[in-house]
Each structure stands twice: as structure tokens, then as C-alpha cells.
Design a protein around this motif. Structure first.
Motif, PDB file in Angstrom:
ATOM      1  N   VAL A  39      43.048  45.079  68.430  1.00 37.22           N
ATOM      2  CA  VAL A  39      43.448  45.019  69.906  1.00 37.22           C
ATOM      3  C   VAL A  39      42.880  46.064  70.836  1.00 37.22           C
ATOM      4  O   VAL A  39      42.411  47.152  70.454  1.00 37.22           O
ATOM      5  CB  VAL A  39      44.776  44.620  70.362  1.00 37.22           C
ATOM      6  N   GLU A  40      41.986  45.459  71.558  1.00 40.00           N
ATOM      7  CA  GLU A  40      40.991  46.022  72.349  1.00 40.00           C
ATOM      8  C   GLU A  40      41.595  45.910  73.986  1.00 40.00           C
ATOM      9  O   GLU A  40      41.426  44.628  73.767  1.00 40.00           O
ATOM     10  CB  GLU A  40      39.480  45.818  71.928  1.00 40.00           C
ATOM     11  N   ARG A  79      38.311  52.481  76.960  1.00 40.37           N
ATOM     12  CA  ARG A  79      38.901  51.340  76.186  1.00 40.37           C
ATOM     13  C   ARG A  79      39.739  51.815  75.276  1.00 40.37           C
ATOM     14  O   ARG A  79      39.666  53.252  74.315  1.00 40.37           O
ATOM     15  CB  ARG A  79      37.365  50.746  75.535  1.00 40.37           C
ATOM     16  N   ARG A 131      42.048  51.469  72.255  1.00 42.12           N
ATOM     17  CA  ARG A 131      42.034  50.333  70.277  1.00 42.12           C
ATOM     18  C   ARG A 131      43.190  50.542  70.249  1.00 42.12           C
ATOM     19  O   ARG A 131      43.695  51.512  69.881  1.00 42.12           O
ATOM     20  CB  ARG A 131      40.399  51.130  69.894  1.00 42.12           C
ATOM     21  N   GLN A 145      40.516  43.816  80.629  1.00 38.95           N
ATOM     22  CA  GLN A 145      40.026  42.944  79.337  1.00 38.95           C
ATOM     23  C   GLN A 145      41.009  42.990  77.734  1.00 38.95           C
ATOM     24  O   GLN A 145      41.302  44.140  77.734  1.00 38.95           O
ATOM     25  CB  GLN A 145      38.664  43.010  79.116  1.00 38.95           C
ATOM     26  N   VAL A 146      40.837  41.662  77.431  1.00 39.07           N
ATOM     27  CA  VAL A 146      41.976  42.488  76.168  1.00 39.07           C
ATOM     28  C   VAL A 146      41.305  41.048  75.219  1.00 39.07           C
ATOM     29  O   VAL A 146      40.825  40.226  75.415  1.00 39.07           O
ATOM     30  CB  VAL A 146      43.067  41.514  76.174  1.00 39.07           C
ATOM     31  N   ARG A 147      41.108  41.856  73.883  1.00 37.24           N
ATOM     32  CA  ARG A 147      40.728  40.796  72.614  1.00 37.24           C
ATOM     33  C   ARG A 147      41.183  40.927  71.486  1.00 37.24           C
ATOM     34  O   ARG A 147      41.877  42.337  71.029  1.00 37.24           O
ATOM     35  CB  ARG A 147      39.463  41.901  73.047  1.00 37.24           C
ATOM     36  N   VAL A 148      40.919  40.640  70.707  1.00 32.94           N
ATOM     37  CA  VAL A 148      42.044  40.642  69.431  1.00 32.94           C
ATOM     38  C   VAL A 148      41.316  40.725  67.922  1.00 32.94           C
ATOM     39  O   VAL A 148      39.755  39.316  68.093  1.00 32.94           O
ATOM     40  CB  VAL A 148      42.670  39.906  69.189  1.00 32.94           C
ATOM     41  N   HIS A 149      40.453  41.851  67.182  1.00 34.98           N
ATOM     42  CA  HIS A 149      39.181  41.379  66.830  1.00 34.98           C
ATOM     43  C   HIS A 149      39.855  41.693  65.126  1.00 34.98           C
ATOM     44  O   HIS A 149      41.079  42.550  64.887  1.00 34.98           O
ATOM     45  CB  HIS A 149      38.546  41.433  66.927  1.00 34.98           C
TER      46      HIS A 149
END
Ligand SMILES: Nc1ncnc2c1ncn2[C@@H]1O[C@H](COP(=O)(O)OP(=O)(O)O)[C@@H](O)[C@H]1O
Ligand SMILES: [Mg+2]
Lengths: 268, 338, 270
Positions: free
Chosen positions: B250-251, B288, B290, B318-322
Motif C-alpha cells: 500500500v502506497e 511517500r 509504504r 494519493q493511495v495506491r495498492v500494487h
């Protein structure tokens, strides 16, 4: 063997090159040396009736030159160690299988250059004061032998101090206190025969006193306190002993460094 | 024929230091820098020793390069023991310990190289030829810096000169401690490309330490992750990534004034109740964040974090999952263990 | 928010303390130095000459105390110039110079104020060091005299700091590894006639010596060592000379530093 030749050439080249690149420091050091010497000599001269100045001048001058040998070794070798360590140069030399010792000893090139230049200039001042040339010596070869013995001792001593600063930060002033004491007690400034009776044993125990007696013999023909032959033997023994202990101590210091890592010393 | 260029087995190193407190008081303290480090470096590969600051990378490098004696354990380079055959080891390795010191200030780059070349026994035409070759190779010639004084060098130039010195005697093994730290992207890239080239074309073995995952991913064949004096993972980049294959990353980009970053990491960790996190400052007062999580947990964690940030007045941009990157693996392995 | 003078001094008091703490030997050697210098001169002089000759030449009543006080003055001048002139160099060496220049106030103020605590400390230490000597020779009166000398030394410090800042500016611009102007300290001391009457110097040098603060400090020491009670009027003369020098030197220093700061920033030798 071949490789050692190249190494030594490299180290000599390095120190002459640095001497040239730091020319302002070089000139400043010569000037500083001369000025300090003049202050103390003027002070000491105030104790002496003017009529005796001519007789005093050569002994005082050579005493000062010998003292310069001592303090310049200590400052240029011992003092530079700080820079050498803090710049990571110890490790860089070890990696080429070169011991730091010859590199540090090479600093004597810089120290001796300053000493030589300052001595000549002070000699001029003295010639003016005393009214006669003070650089004419009785036996140059003996003077040279005495100076070489003295240099061996002072360089070894400087290496011992330098080894110590690998472990603890020794401030320069402390180094110089030892210089000061040996100036008077060590018979650099004063022939042993002129020292008060009670102090003479101390002077005799200080290594520098012996080459100093030899140099004075070479300069003025003053009979060395223990006789020329004896002084030569004793000086050689002292010089070898000091050189040997410097070697042993440095070996142990290098071991210590490999065990504990090189640490920066001084004001950091 | 040896398979491994470098072998380290069970390296232990304790430093003794003194804490200074008060005018006369000193207290002895033991720093356990290495607690049993073992790894092998295969001939001809680029090997990365990865770890955060203070993990023990430099200590390991110093032991392998013969500058420091291990308290326990054994290491060999090209079959030579680093303790008993130190002189032989030094002939086969090229080393950079620091990108910013280790040279004489008032000598030019060329003069510095010449000096260290002579110490290694090079002379005459051979010396000149090697000096020119390495100056060319690291790009100092191209930058017109060969005849500049070292003190006038930029950090990039200093790093290149350090690499040039390591290559001077054409050693089969290069050991480089953070060779690109603090460099601009161009200099760093030059150095990285050169290292890969040396390994591929000239069959040199390269060991680098770094805390830059991006760098490791780019050039390393194998990496070992060291944390708190222990190797916590070893493998190819692919293998390491697979270790976190059952995880998700999760970022989040959040607001974080630079001044409080160090403190912020601890605060956030406490706020959201997760220790395996990494925080990296970005421009304009952002950072950022993580977090590595098990699949299925991400929604809860995101919700919880956003709520925590919101109530503490920290903006979330911002939220991002990768899929996890090497960096996430690194966070997982190094943050969790303390 | 600009740093106030108090901030700078406080920071510097702290760093001086921390430094002394880690260099205890220096601390103790400061106490021994004046005695060593005195010992050196007395020993050299007395092996070949006599204290009587010295007393007559200098026209003072207590030569040993005078030499001791002079040594103290030599030490404190040396330290002041060294601390100020070298501090800029140290900062460059340690890489802290940019931060020094970034302190939200005039660089001149920082350079002048930063060394003040260690300068005060070192001159007080040098004088304290010779206190036992003074009390030994002249009892409480000796201590009183010493206190007077100390006050003059403090005053003499002000122009000396200005002078040192000028030196520091020079060293920064010339970017040498060490303080290339270290010859100035012995030059100033030489001209001030620390251990001898300045009349032994050539007349040109005697004239030059008037522009250096140490001359007046040394003369004050001489006055106090000459008479049982020093003449107030003569002392006042010396003090006003010092005040004038303070203004001149510090004015020049602020100009010199501005120039060198510009040059350093231009050539990027920070
Ligand atoms: N010479 C030394 N004396 C005492 N402690 C040290 C010394 N060198 C390193 N350390 C300590 O050992 C640990 C490992 O340091 P290091 O190997 O330099 O880590 P890294 O290179 O991964 O950042 C750190 O905690 C560091 O503070
Ligand atoms: Mg490191």
C-alpha cells in the motif's frame, strides 16, 4: 625490493609536490618560526651583559637549530597524523600494502625544509647581533653526524607521538611542552657542563643531550661532557633504541587499528 | 577453479566505544556491529549487500578488505584468508571506501592516481598508460577534470576518481562501499553502467553495498539483505520479490513537513499500529508511505490510516495498492525485525 | 527569526564546554604554559647571565613576576588570535562553514561573537594560572595587580578579535589548509616587547608596534610590575589607546569580512 624503491620515490615526490602546492603555509611557517625564536632569544639576551653576546651567539644559535629539529619533527609528523587519519588515508595506504610509517616519516622533508630555511635566516640575524659570522664551524663532518643522530631520535619520537594519536587525540600544545622541557633540560640550548650539578643527571638521561654535545663539539670544539667517542656510542644506542621502539609501537598500533577500526581524532 | 570469489562465514564484530558524559566520566559500551554474517559472492557477478544505515555494511566491507579483523568467523577472497593472507588479498581487490575522501587535496586527480599507482609498484610508461586508461574509463577525461585539484572536484568527480583508483592495478575483484551515495543521477548511472560492463566483459567480480533498492534491482545478480548485523535474506532479485509474493504493497502520498520526518515515522507507526512501514520524503513537504500487508487486509488498513491521518490533521493526497517491489521486500525484512 | 547575540554566545559557550570536555589535556596544558615559558626564559638567561642584569635593563622591581605576567599575556593573545582566525578554517574543514554563513544574522557578528567565550576563558585561565606565582611573590597585592592586568587583557581582546577576523577573512580567501597568517601573532608580540624593552628594536619597528593592542597590554603589565601601586594616569592613557584601536580594528574587520564573504561565495570555496 624493486617495489619498495618505487614506493619511496612516490612518497618523496608526494611531499615535495605538497610542499610546493602549500607554499603560503610553507613561507608562513618559516616566518612564524623565526619570529618566535627571536622573541625568546631577545628575552634571554636581556640577562646577559652586551660584552658577552659574541661568545654566546653561536651556542645559542645551534641550540635553536637543534630545537627546531625536534619541534618540527613533532609538528610536521605528529601534527599531520590528524589530517592523515581523518581523510581516510590510513586505509587507502594499507590497501596498497603500504604502511603509513614511511608516508608520515616523509613529512620530515617538509619539516626539515622549514628548519633549514628558518635556521639560515636566524643565523643572519645573529650575525648582525654578534658582529661575527656564526655559521663557520670547527668540524662540519662531526656536526653532520650529530644532526643525523638527532634527526633519527626526533623522527622516532614524533612517530611515537603519532602512534599515540591513533588511539587518543593528543593536542598539539602537549606535544610542544615536551619540546620545551627538552630544550633546556635536554641540553639542546645549554652545554651539559654549564647546567647546575643537580640537573646534569636528568640531562644525561634525555637522549637529545648526547647528539647536542656532539654538534657543539663540531661547531666550537667544546669537549663533549662524556668525551666524543663515548657520546657517539651513547647517541647511536639511544637513536637505535628510539627507532626500534617506534617500530614496535607502530606495529602494535596497526594491529590495534585492525582490531578496533580507525577513529577520527581531535576536534570533531 | 574457484566458484566463489568471496566467502564469508559467521563474521562477528563488536566495537568498543566510550560514551562521554560529564567532564571526567566515560562509560564503556559494546556495539554489536555484526552478529554472524555469512554469504558467498560468485565469480564474475555483481553482488549487492543491501541494508539500512548502521546495518553493518561498512564493517563487513572493512573485514573483507583486510582493514578490520573479525572477532569470530572467517572470510576468504580468491581463496586467500583475509586475516592471515592480508597482503595477497590486497593485491587482488580494488576498493572504494568513501566517495568523498581518501585523496590529497592539493594534488590533481591524475597526480593522486599516479601516487597510488606507484605505491602499487607501477612505474614509467606502464604507470602513465594505466592512469590514462582509468581516467578515460570513469569519464574524468571527458569531464576535463584530470588536471584539476582534488579539492575542486564535485562529489561526482570524487566518486569517479575513487573508482579509478580501485581499477588502477586491474584487480579481478572490486569491493565498493556505497559507490553512488549522494551522486547526481548522471554520475550514478555512469558508475553503474561501468560496473556492469566490467563484470560482463572483463569478468570482474563486483561487490557493492547500497541502501538504494533501485540500484540493486538495476545491476545486481544476487543480493543479500543485512539488517542489525545479520543477513536476513539472500537470493536473486526475482527470488526476493517472490518472498513477498503473498503480500500487497500500500502506497500513500501524505503531507509531511521535512523537519519532522524522523519523528513522523514513529508517530505514524503508532497511529496505525503497523511497524513494517517505510517513509520517504518527497518534494513540496510530501512523503511517500509504504506499508506491506497480507492480501485482504489492505482495505482495513487504508481505512484506518486515513482516519488516523485525518484526525491528526495530516493530508492524504494519493493511495495506491500494487505488487511488492524490492523496496517493499526490504521494508518487510528490515523494519519488522527490530 | 534572526539569531540574537545571546543565542550565538550561548551556542558557543556550549560548544566550548563540549570541546574542553573532550580535550581535557588542552585544558590542563593551558594552566602550565605560562610557567613553562617563564622557566625557559629564566633558565636560558640565568645559565649565561644574571637576573640582576635583566632587572636593570628593564627597570622593573620584580622580574620573575613580570616574566610570568608577560607569559600569561603571550598565551592569551596567542589563543585569542588562534581561536578566531582558525575557527573559520575549522568550520570549513568540518563542513560547517555553510551553516555558519546560514545563521540568520550577519556573518561578521557570528565570527566575532562565536569565539568570545573561549577567548574570555583562555585569558582568564592564563591569568588564573599565574595567580599562585603572583601571590607567592607579592601576597594579596600581587593578586590585586594581576586582576588589574586581567582587566586590561580583556580590553585588549576587543581590538585583537577584530584583527583576528581580518586574518580569518584572509585565510578564507586564500584557501590554505592551515592558518597561513599564524606568523602575525609572534610578529605582534615581538613588536610589543613582551620579554624585553622595545627600545632594543629598530626605531621603525618601535613605531609600528604602536598600532598593535598587545603593546598597551604589555605596558600595563610592566607598569604594575614596576611600581607598588601603578600610576592611574598612565594606565588611563593605555586604556584609551585600546579603546581607539578597538573601534578601528573592528570597523576594518567588518569591511574585510564582507569582502571575503563575497569572494568566497563567488569562487565557491566554502
Ligand atoms: N569504529 C567504530 N567504533 C564504534 N562503533 C562503530 C564503529 N564503526 C561502526 N560502528 C557502529 O557499528 C554499526 C555498524 O556500522 P556500519 O558497518 O558502518 O554500518 P553501515 O555501513 O551499514 O551504515 C553502527 O551501529 C555503527 O555506529
Ligand atoms: Mg556504511
Amino acid at each position: 625490493m624493486m617495489r619498495n624503491d618505487i614506493r619511496i620515490r612516490a612518497i618523496i615526490w608526494l611531499h615535495f609536490l605538497r610542499l610546493w602546492r602549500y607554499k603560503f603555509s610553507f613561507l608562513n611557517n618559516i616566518l612564524t618560526t623565526i619570529l618566535w625564536l627571536t622573541i625568546f632569544v631577545l628575552g634571554a639576551l636581556m640577562f646577559i651583559p652586551s660584552s658577552k653576546w659574541g661568545e654566546m651567539a653561536p651556542i645559542a644559535l645551534w641550540g635553536i637549530i637543534m630545537w627546531q629539529f625536534l619541534s618540527s619533527s613533532v609538528w610536521y609528523i605528529g601534527g599531520w597524523t590528524w589530517f592523515f587519519i581523518s581523510q581516510g588515508l590510513v586505509e587507502e595506504h594499507l590497501l596498497t600494502n603500504t604502511s603509513p610509517v614511511p608516508v608520515l616519516v616523509g613529512r620530515a622533508i617538509t619539516g626539515l625544509s622549514v628548519t633549514l630555511a628558518a635556521s639560515l635566516l636566524v643565523a643572519l640575524v645573529f650575525t648582525g647581533l654578534a658582529g661575527a659570522s656564526v655559521l663557520i664551524v670547527y668540524n662540519p663532518l662531526i656536526v653532520l653526524v650529530g644532526l643525523v643522530l638527532l634527526a633519527t631520535m626526533t623522527i622516532s619520537y614524533a612517530l611515537l607521538l603519532s602512534a599515540a594519536s591513533f588511539r587518543i587525540g593528543i593536542p598539539g600544545t602537549i606535544l610542544d611542552i615536551a619540546n620545551f622541557i627538552s630544550f633546556v633540560l635536554g641540553g639542546l640550548a645549554v652545554p651539559i657542563a654549564n647546567l647546575p650539578e643537580q640537573i646534569r643527571p636528568i640531562a644525561l638521561a634525555i637522549p637529545y643531550a648526547h647528539p647536542a654535545e656532539i654538534v657543539r663539539y663540531g661547531v666550537r670544539g667544546l669537549e663533549p661532557y662524556l668525551g666524543l667517542a663515548n657520546e657517539l656510542i651513547i647517541s647511536t644506542i639511544f637513536a637505535l633504541a628510539l627507532a626500534l621502539s617506534a617500530r614496535i609501537v607502530f606495529k602494535r598500533t596497526m594491529k590495534y587499528i585492525r582490531k578496533h577500526g580507525v577513529k577520527a581524532v581531535g576536534r570533531m | 577453479m574457484l566458484v566463489n570469489a568471496i566467502e564469508a562465514k559467521g563474521l562477528v564484530k563488536n566495537y568498543v566505544t566510550w560514551d562521554r558524559r560529564g567532564f571526567f566520566k566515560r562509560k564503556k559500551r559494546i556495539v554489536k556491529a555484526l552478529k554472524g554474517v555469512s554469504f558467498n559472492v560468485i565469480r564474475g557477478e555483481v553482488f549487492g549487500l543491501l541494508g539500512p544505515n548502521g546495518a553493518g555494511k561498512t564493517t563487513t566491507v572493512k573485514i573483507i578488505t583486510t582493514l578490520l579483523l573479525p572477532d569470530e568467523g572467517k572470510a576468504t577472497v580468491m581463496g586467500y584468508d583475509v586475516v592471515s593472507e592480508a597482503e595477497k588479498v590486497r593485491e587482488v581487490i580494488g576498493v572504494t571506501l568513501s566517495v568523498e575522501k581518501g585523496f590529497f587535496w592539493k594534488l590533481t586527480g591524475r597526480e593522486n592516481l599516479k601516487y597510488f599507482g606507484m605505491l602499487r609498484g607501477l612505474k614509467g610508461r606502464e604507470l602513465d598508460r594505466r592512469v590514462e586508461e582509468v581516467l578515460e574509463l570513469v569519464g574524468l577525461k571527458e569531464l576535463g577534470a584530470s588536471d584539476k585539484l582534488y579539492e575542486e572536484y564535485s562529489l561526482g568527480m570524487k566518486a569517479r576518481l575513487a573508482l579509478a583508483r580501485a581499477l588502477l592495478h586491474d584487480p579481478p575483484i572490486l569491493i565498493l562501499d556505497e559507490p553512488t551515495i549522494g551522486l547526481d543521477p548522471m554520475s550514478a548511472r555512469t558508475i553503474r553502467e561501468l560496473l556492469v560492463k566490467l563484470a560482463r566483459e572483463e569478468d570482474k567480480t563486483v561487490l557493492i553495498t547500497t541502501h538504494n533498492m533501485f540500484e540493486a534491482e538495476l545491476i545486481c545478480d544476487h543480493v543479500a539483505i543485512i539488517n542489525d548485523g545479520r543477513i536476513v535474506a539472500y537470493g536473486t532479485i526475482g527470488e526476493l520479490k517472490r518472498r513477498a509474493a503473498d503480500r500487497l504493497a500500500v502506497e500513500m502520498i501524505i503531507a509531511a513537513p521535512h523537519t519532522i520526518l524522523g519523528d513522523l515515522e514513529a508517530r505514524i507507526s503508532k497511529l496505525i499500529g503497523i511497524r513494517e512501514l517505510g517513509l520517504e520524503p518527497l518534494e513540496e513537504g510530501r512523503a511517500r508511505l509504504r506499508i506491506v500487508v497480507k492480501p485482504g487486509e489492505e482495505e482495513v488498513i487504508i481505512a484506518k490510516s486515513i482516519e488516523a491521518f485525518y484526525s491528526n490533521g495530516i493530508k492524504v493526497y494519493q493511495v495506491r495498492v500494487h505488487e511488492p517491489t524490492l523496496e517493499d521486500v526490504f521494508i518487510l525484512l528490515t523494519k519488522g525485525s527490530k | 527569526m534572526p539569531s540574537t547575540s545571546i543565542d550565538i554566545i550561548r551556542a558557543s559557550v556550549f560548544s566550548t564546554y563540549a570541546w574542553l570536555k573532550n580535550n581535557k589535556w588542552l585544558f590542563f596544558s593551558m594552566l602550565i604554559w605560562p610557567y613553562l615559558m617563564t622557566f625557559l626564559i629564566l633558565a636560558l638567561g640565568m645559565v649565561y647571565g644574571s637576573l640582576e642584569t635583566y632587572r636593570e635593563r628593564l627597570g622593573i622591581s620584580n622580574p620573575v613576576l613580570y616574566i610570568l605576567a608577560s607569559s600569561g599575556i603571550v598565551m592569551s593573545s596567542l589563543m585569542i588570535v588562534d581561536v578566531v582566525a582558525t575557527s573559520a578554517l575549522y568550520h570549513r574543514w568540518l563542513g560547517t562553514l555553510p551553516y555558519l554563513l546560514l545563521t540568520p544574522t550577519k556573518t561578521y557578528k557570528v565570527l566575532i561573537l562565536e569565539p568570545v567565550p573561549s577567548a574570555i576563558l583562555s585569558s582568564t585561565m592564563s591569568m588564573l594560572a599565574i595567580l599562585p606565582g603572583a601571590v607567592f611573590f607579592e601576597g594579596l597585592l600581587g593578586a590585586g595587580k594581576l586582576f588589574l592586568i586581567l582587566l586590561v587583557v580583556y580590553l585588549g581582546m576587543l581590538p585583537l578579535i577584530g584583527l583576528s577576523v581580518i586574518i580569518a577573512s584572509l585565510t578564507l580567501v586564500l584557501r590554505e589548509e592551515t592558518n597561513i597568517a599564524s606568523f602575525l601573532t609572534p610578529l605582534i608580540l615581538l613588536l610589543s616587547g613582551v620579554f624585553y624593552p622595545i627600545q632594543v628594536l629598530p626605531t621603525i619597528l618601535q613605531g609600528m608596534s604602536r598600532i598593535f593592542p598587545t603593546l598597551y597590554v604589555v605596558q600595563a603589565a610592566k607598569l604594575t610590575a614596576t611600581y607598588t601601586i601603578p600610576e592611574i594616569k598612565a594606565l588611563l592613557g593605555l586604556i584609551s589607546a585600546l579603546i581607539i584601536l578597538t573601534l578601528i580594528y573592528n570597523g576594518t574587520a567588518s569591511l574585510a569580512l564582507g569582502t571575503s564573504e563575497r569572494m568566497v561565495k563567488k569562487s565557491g570555496v566554502i
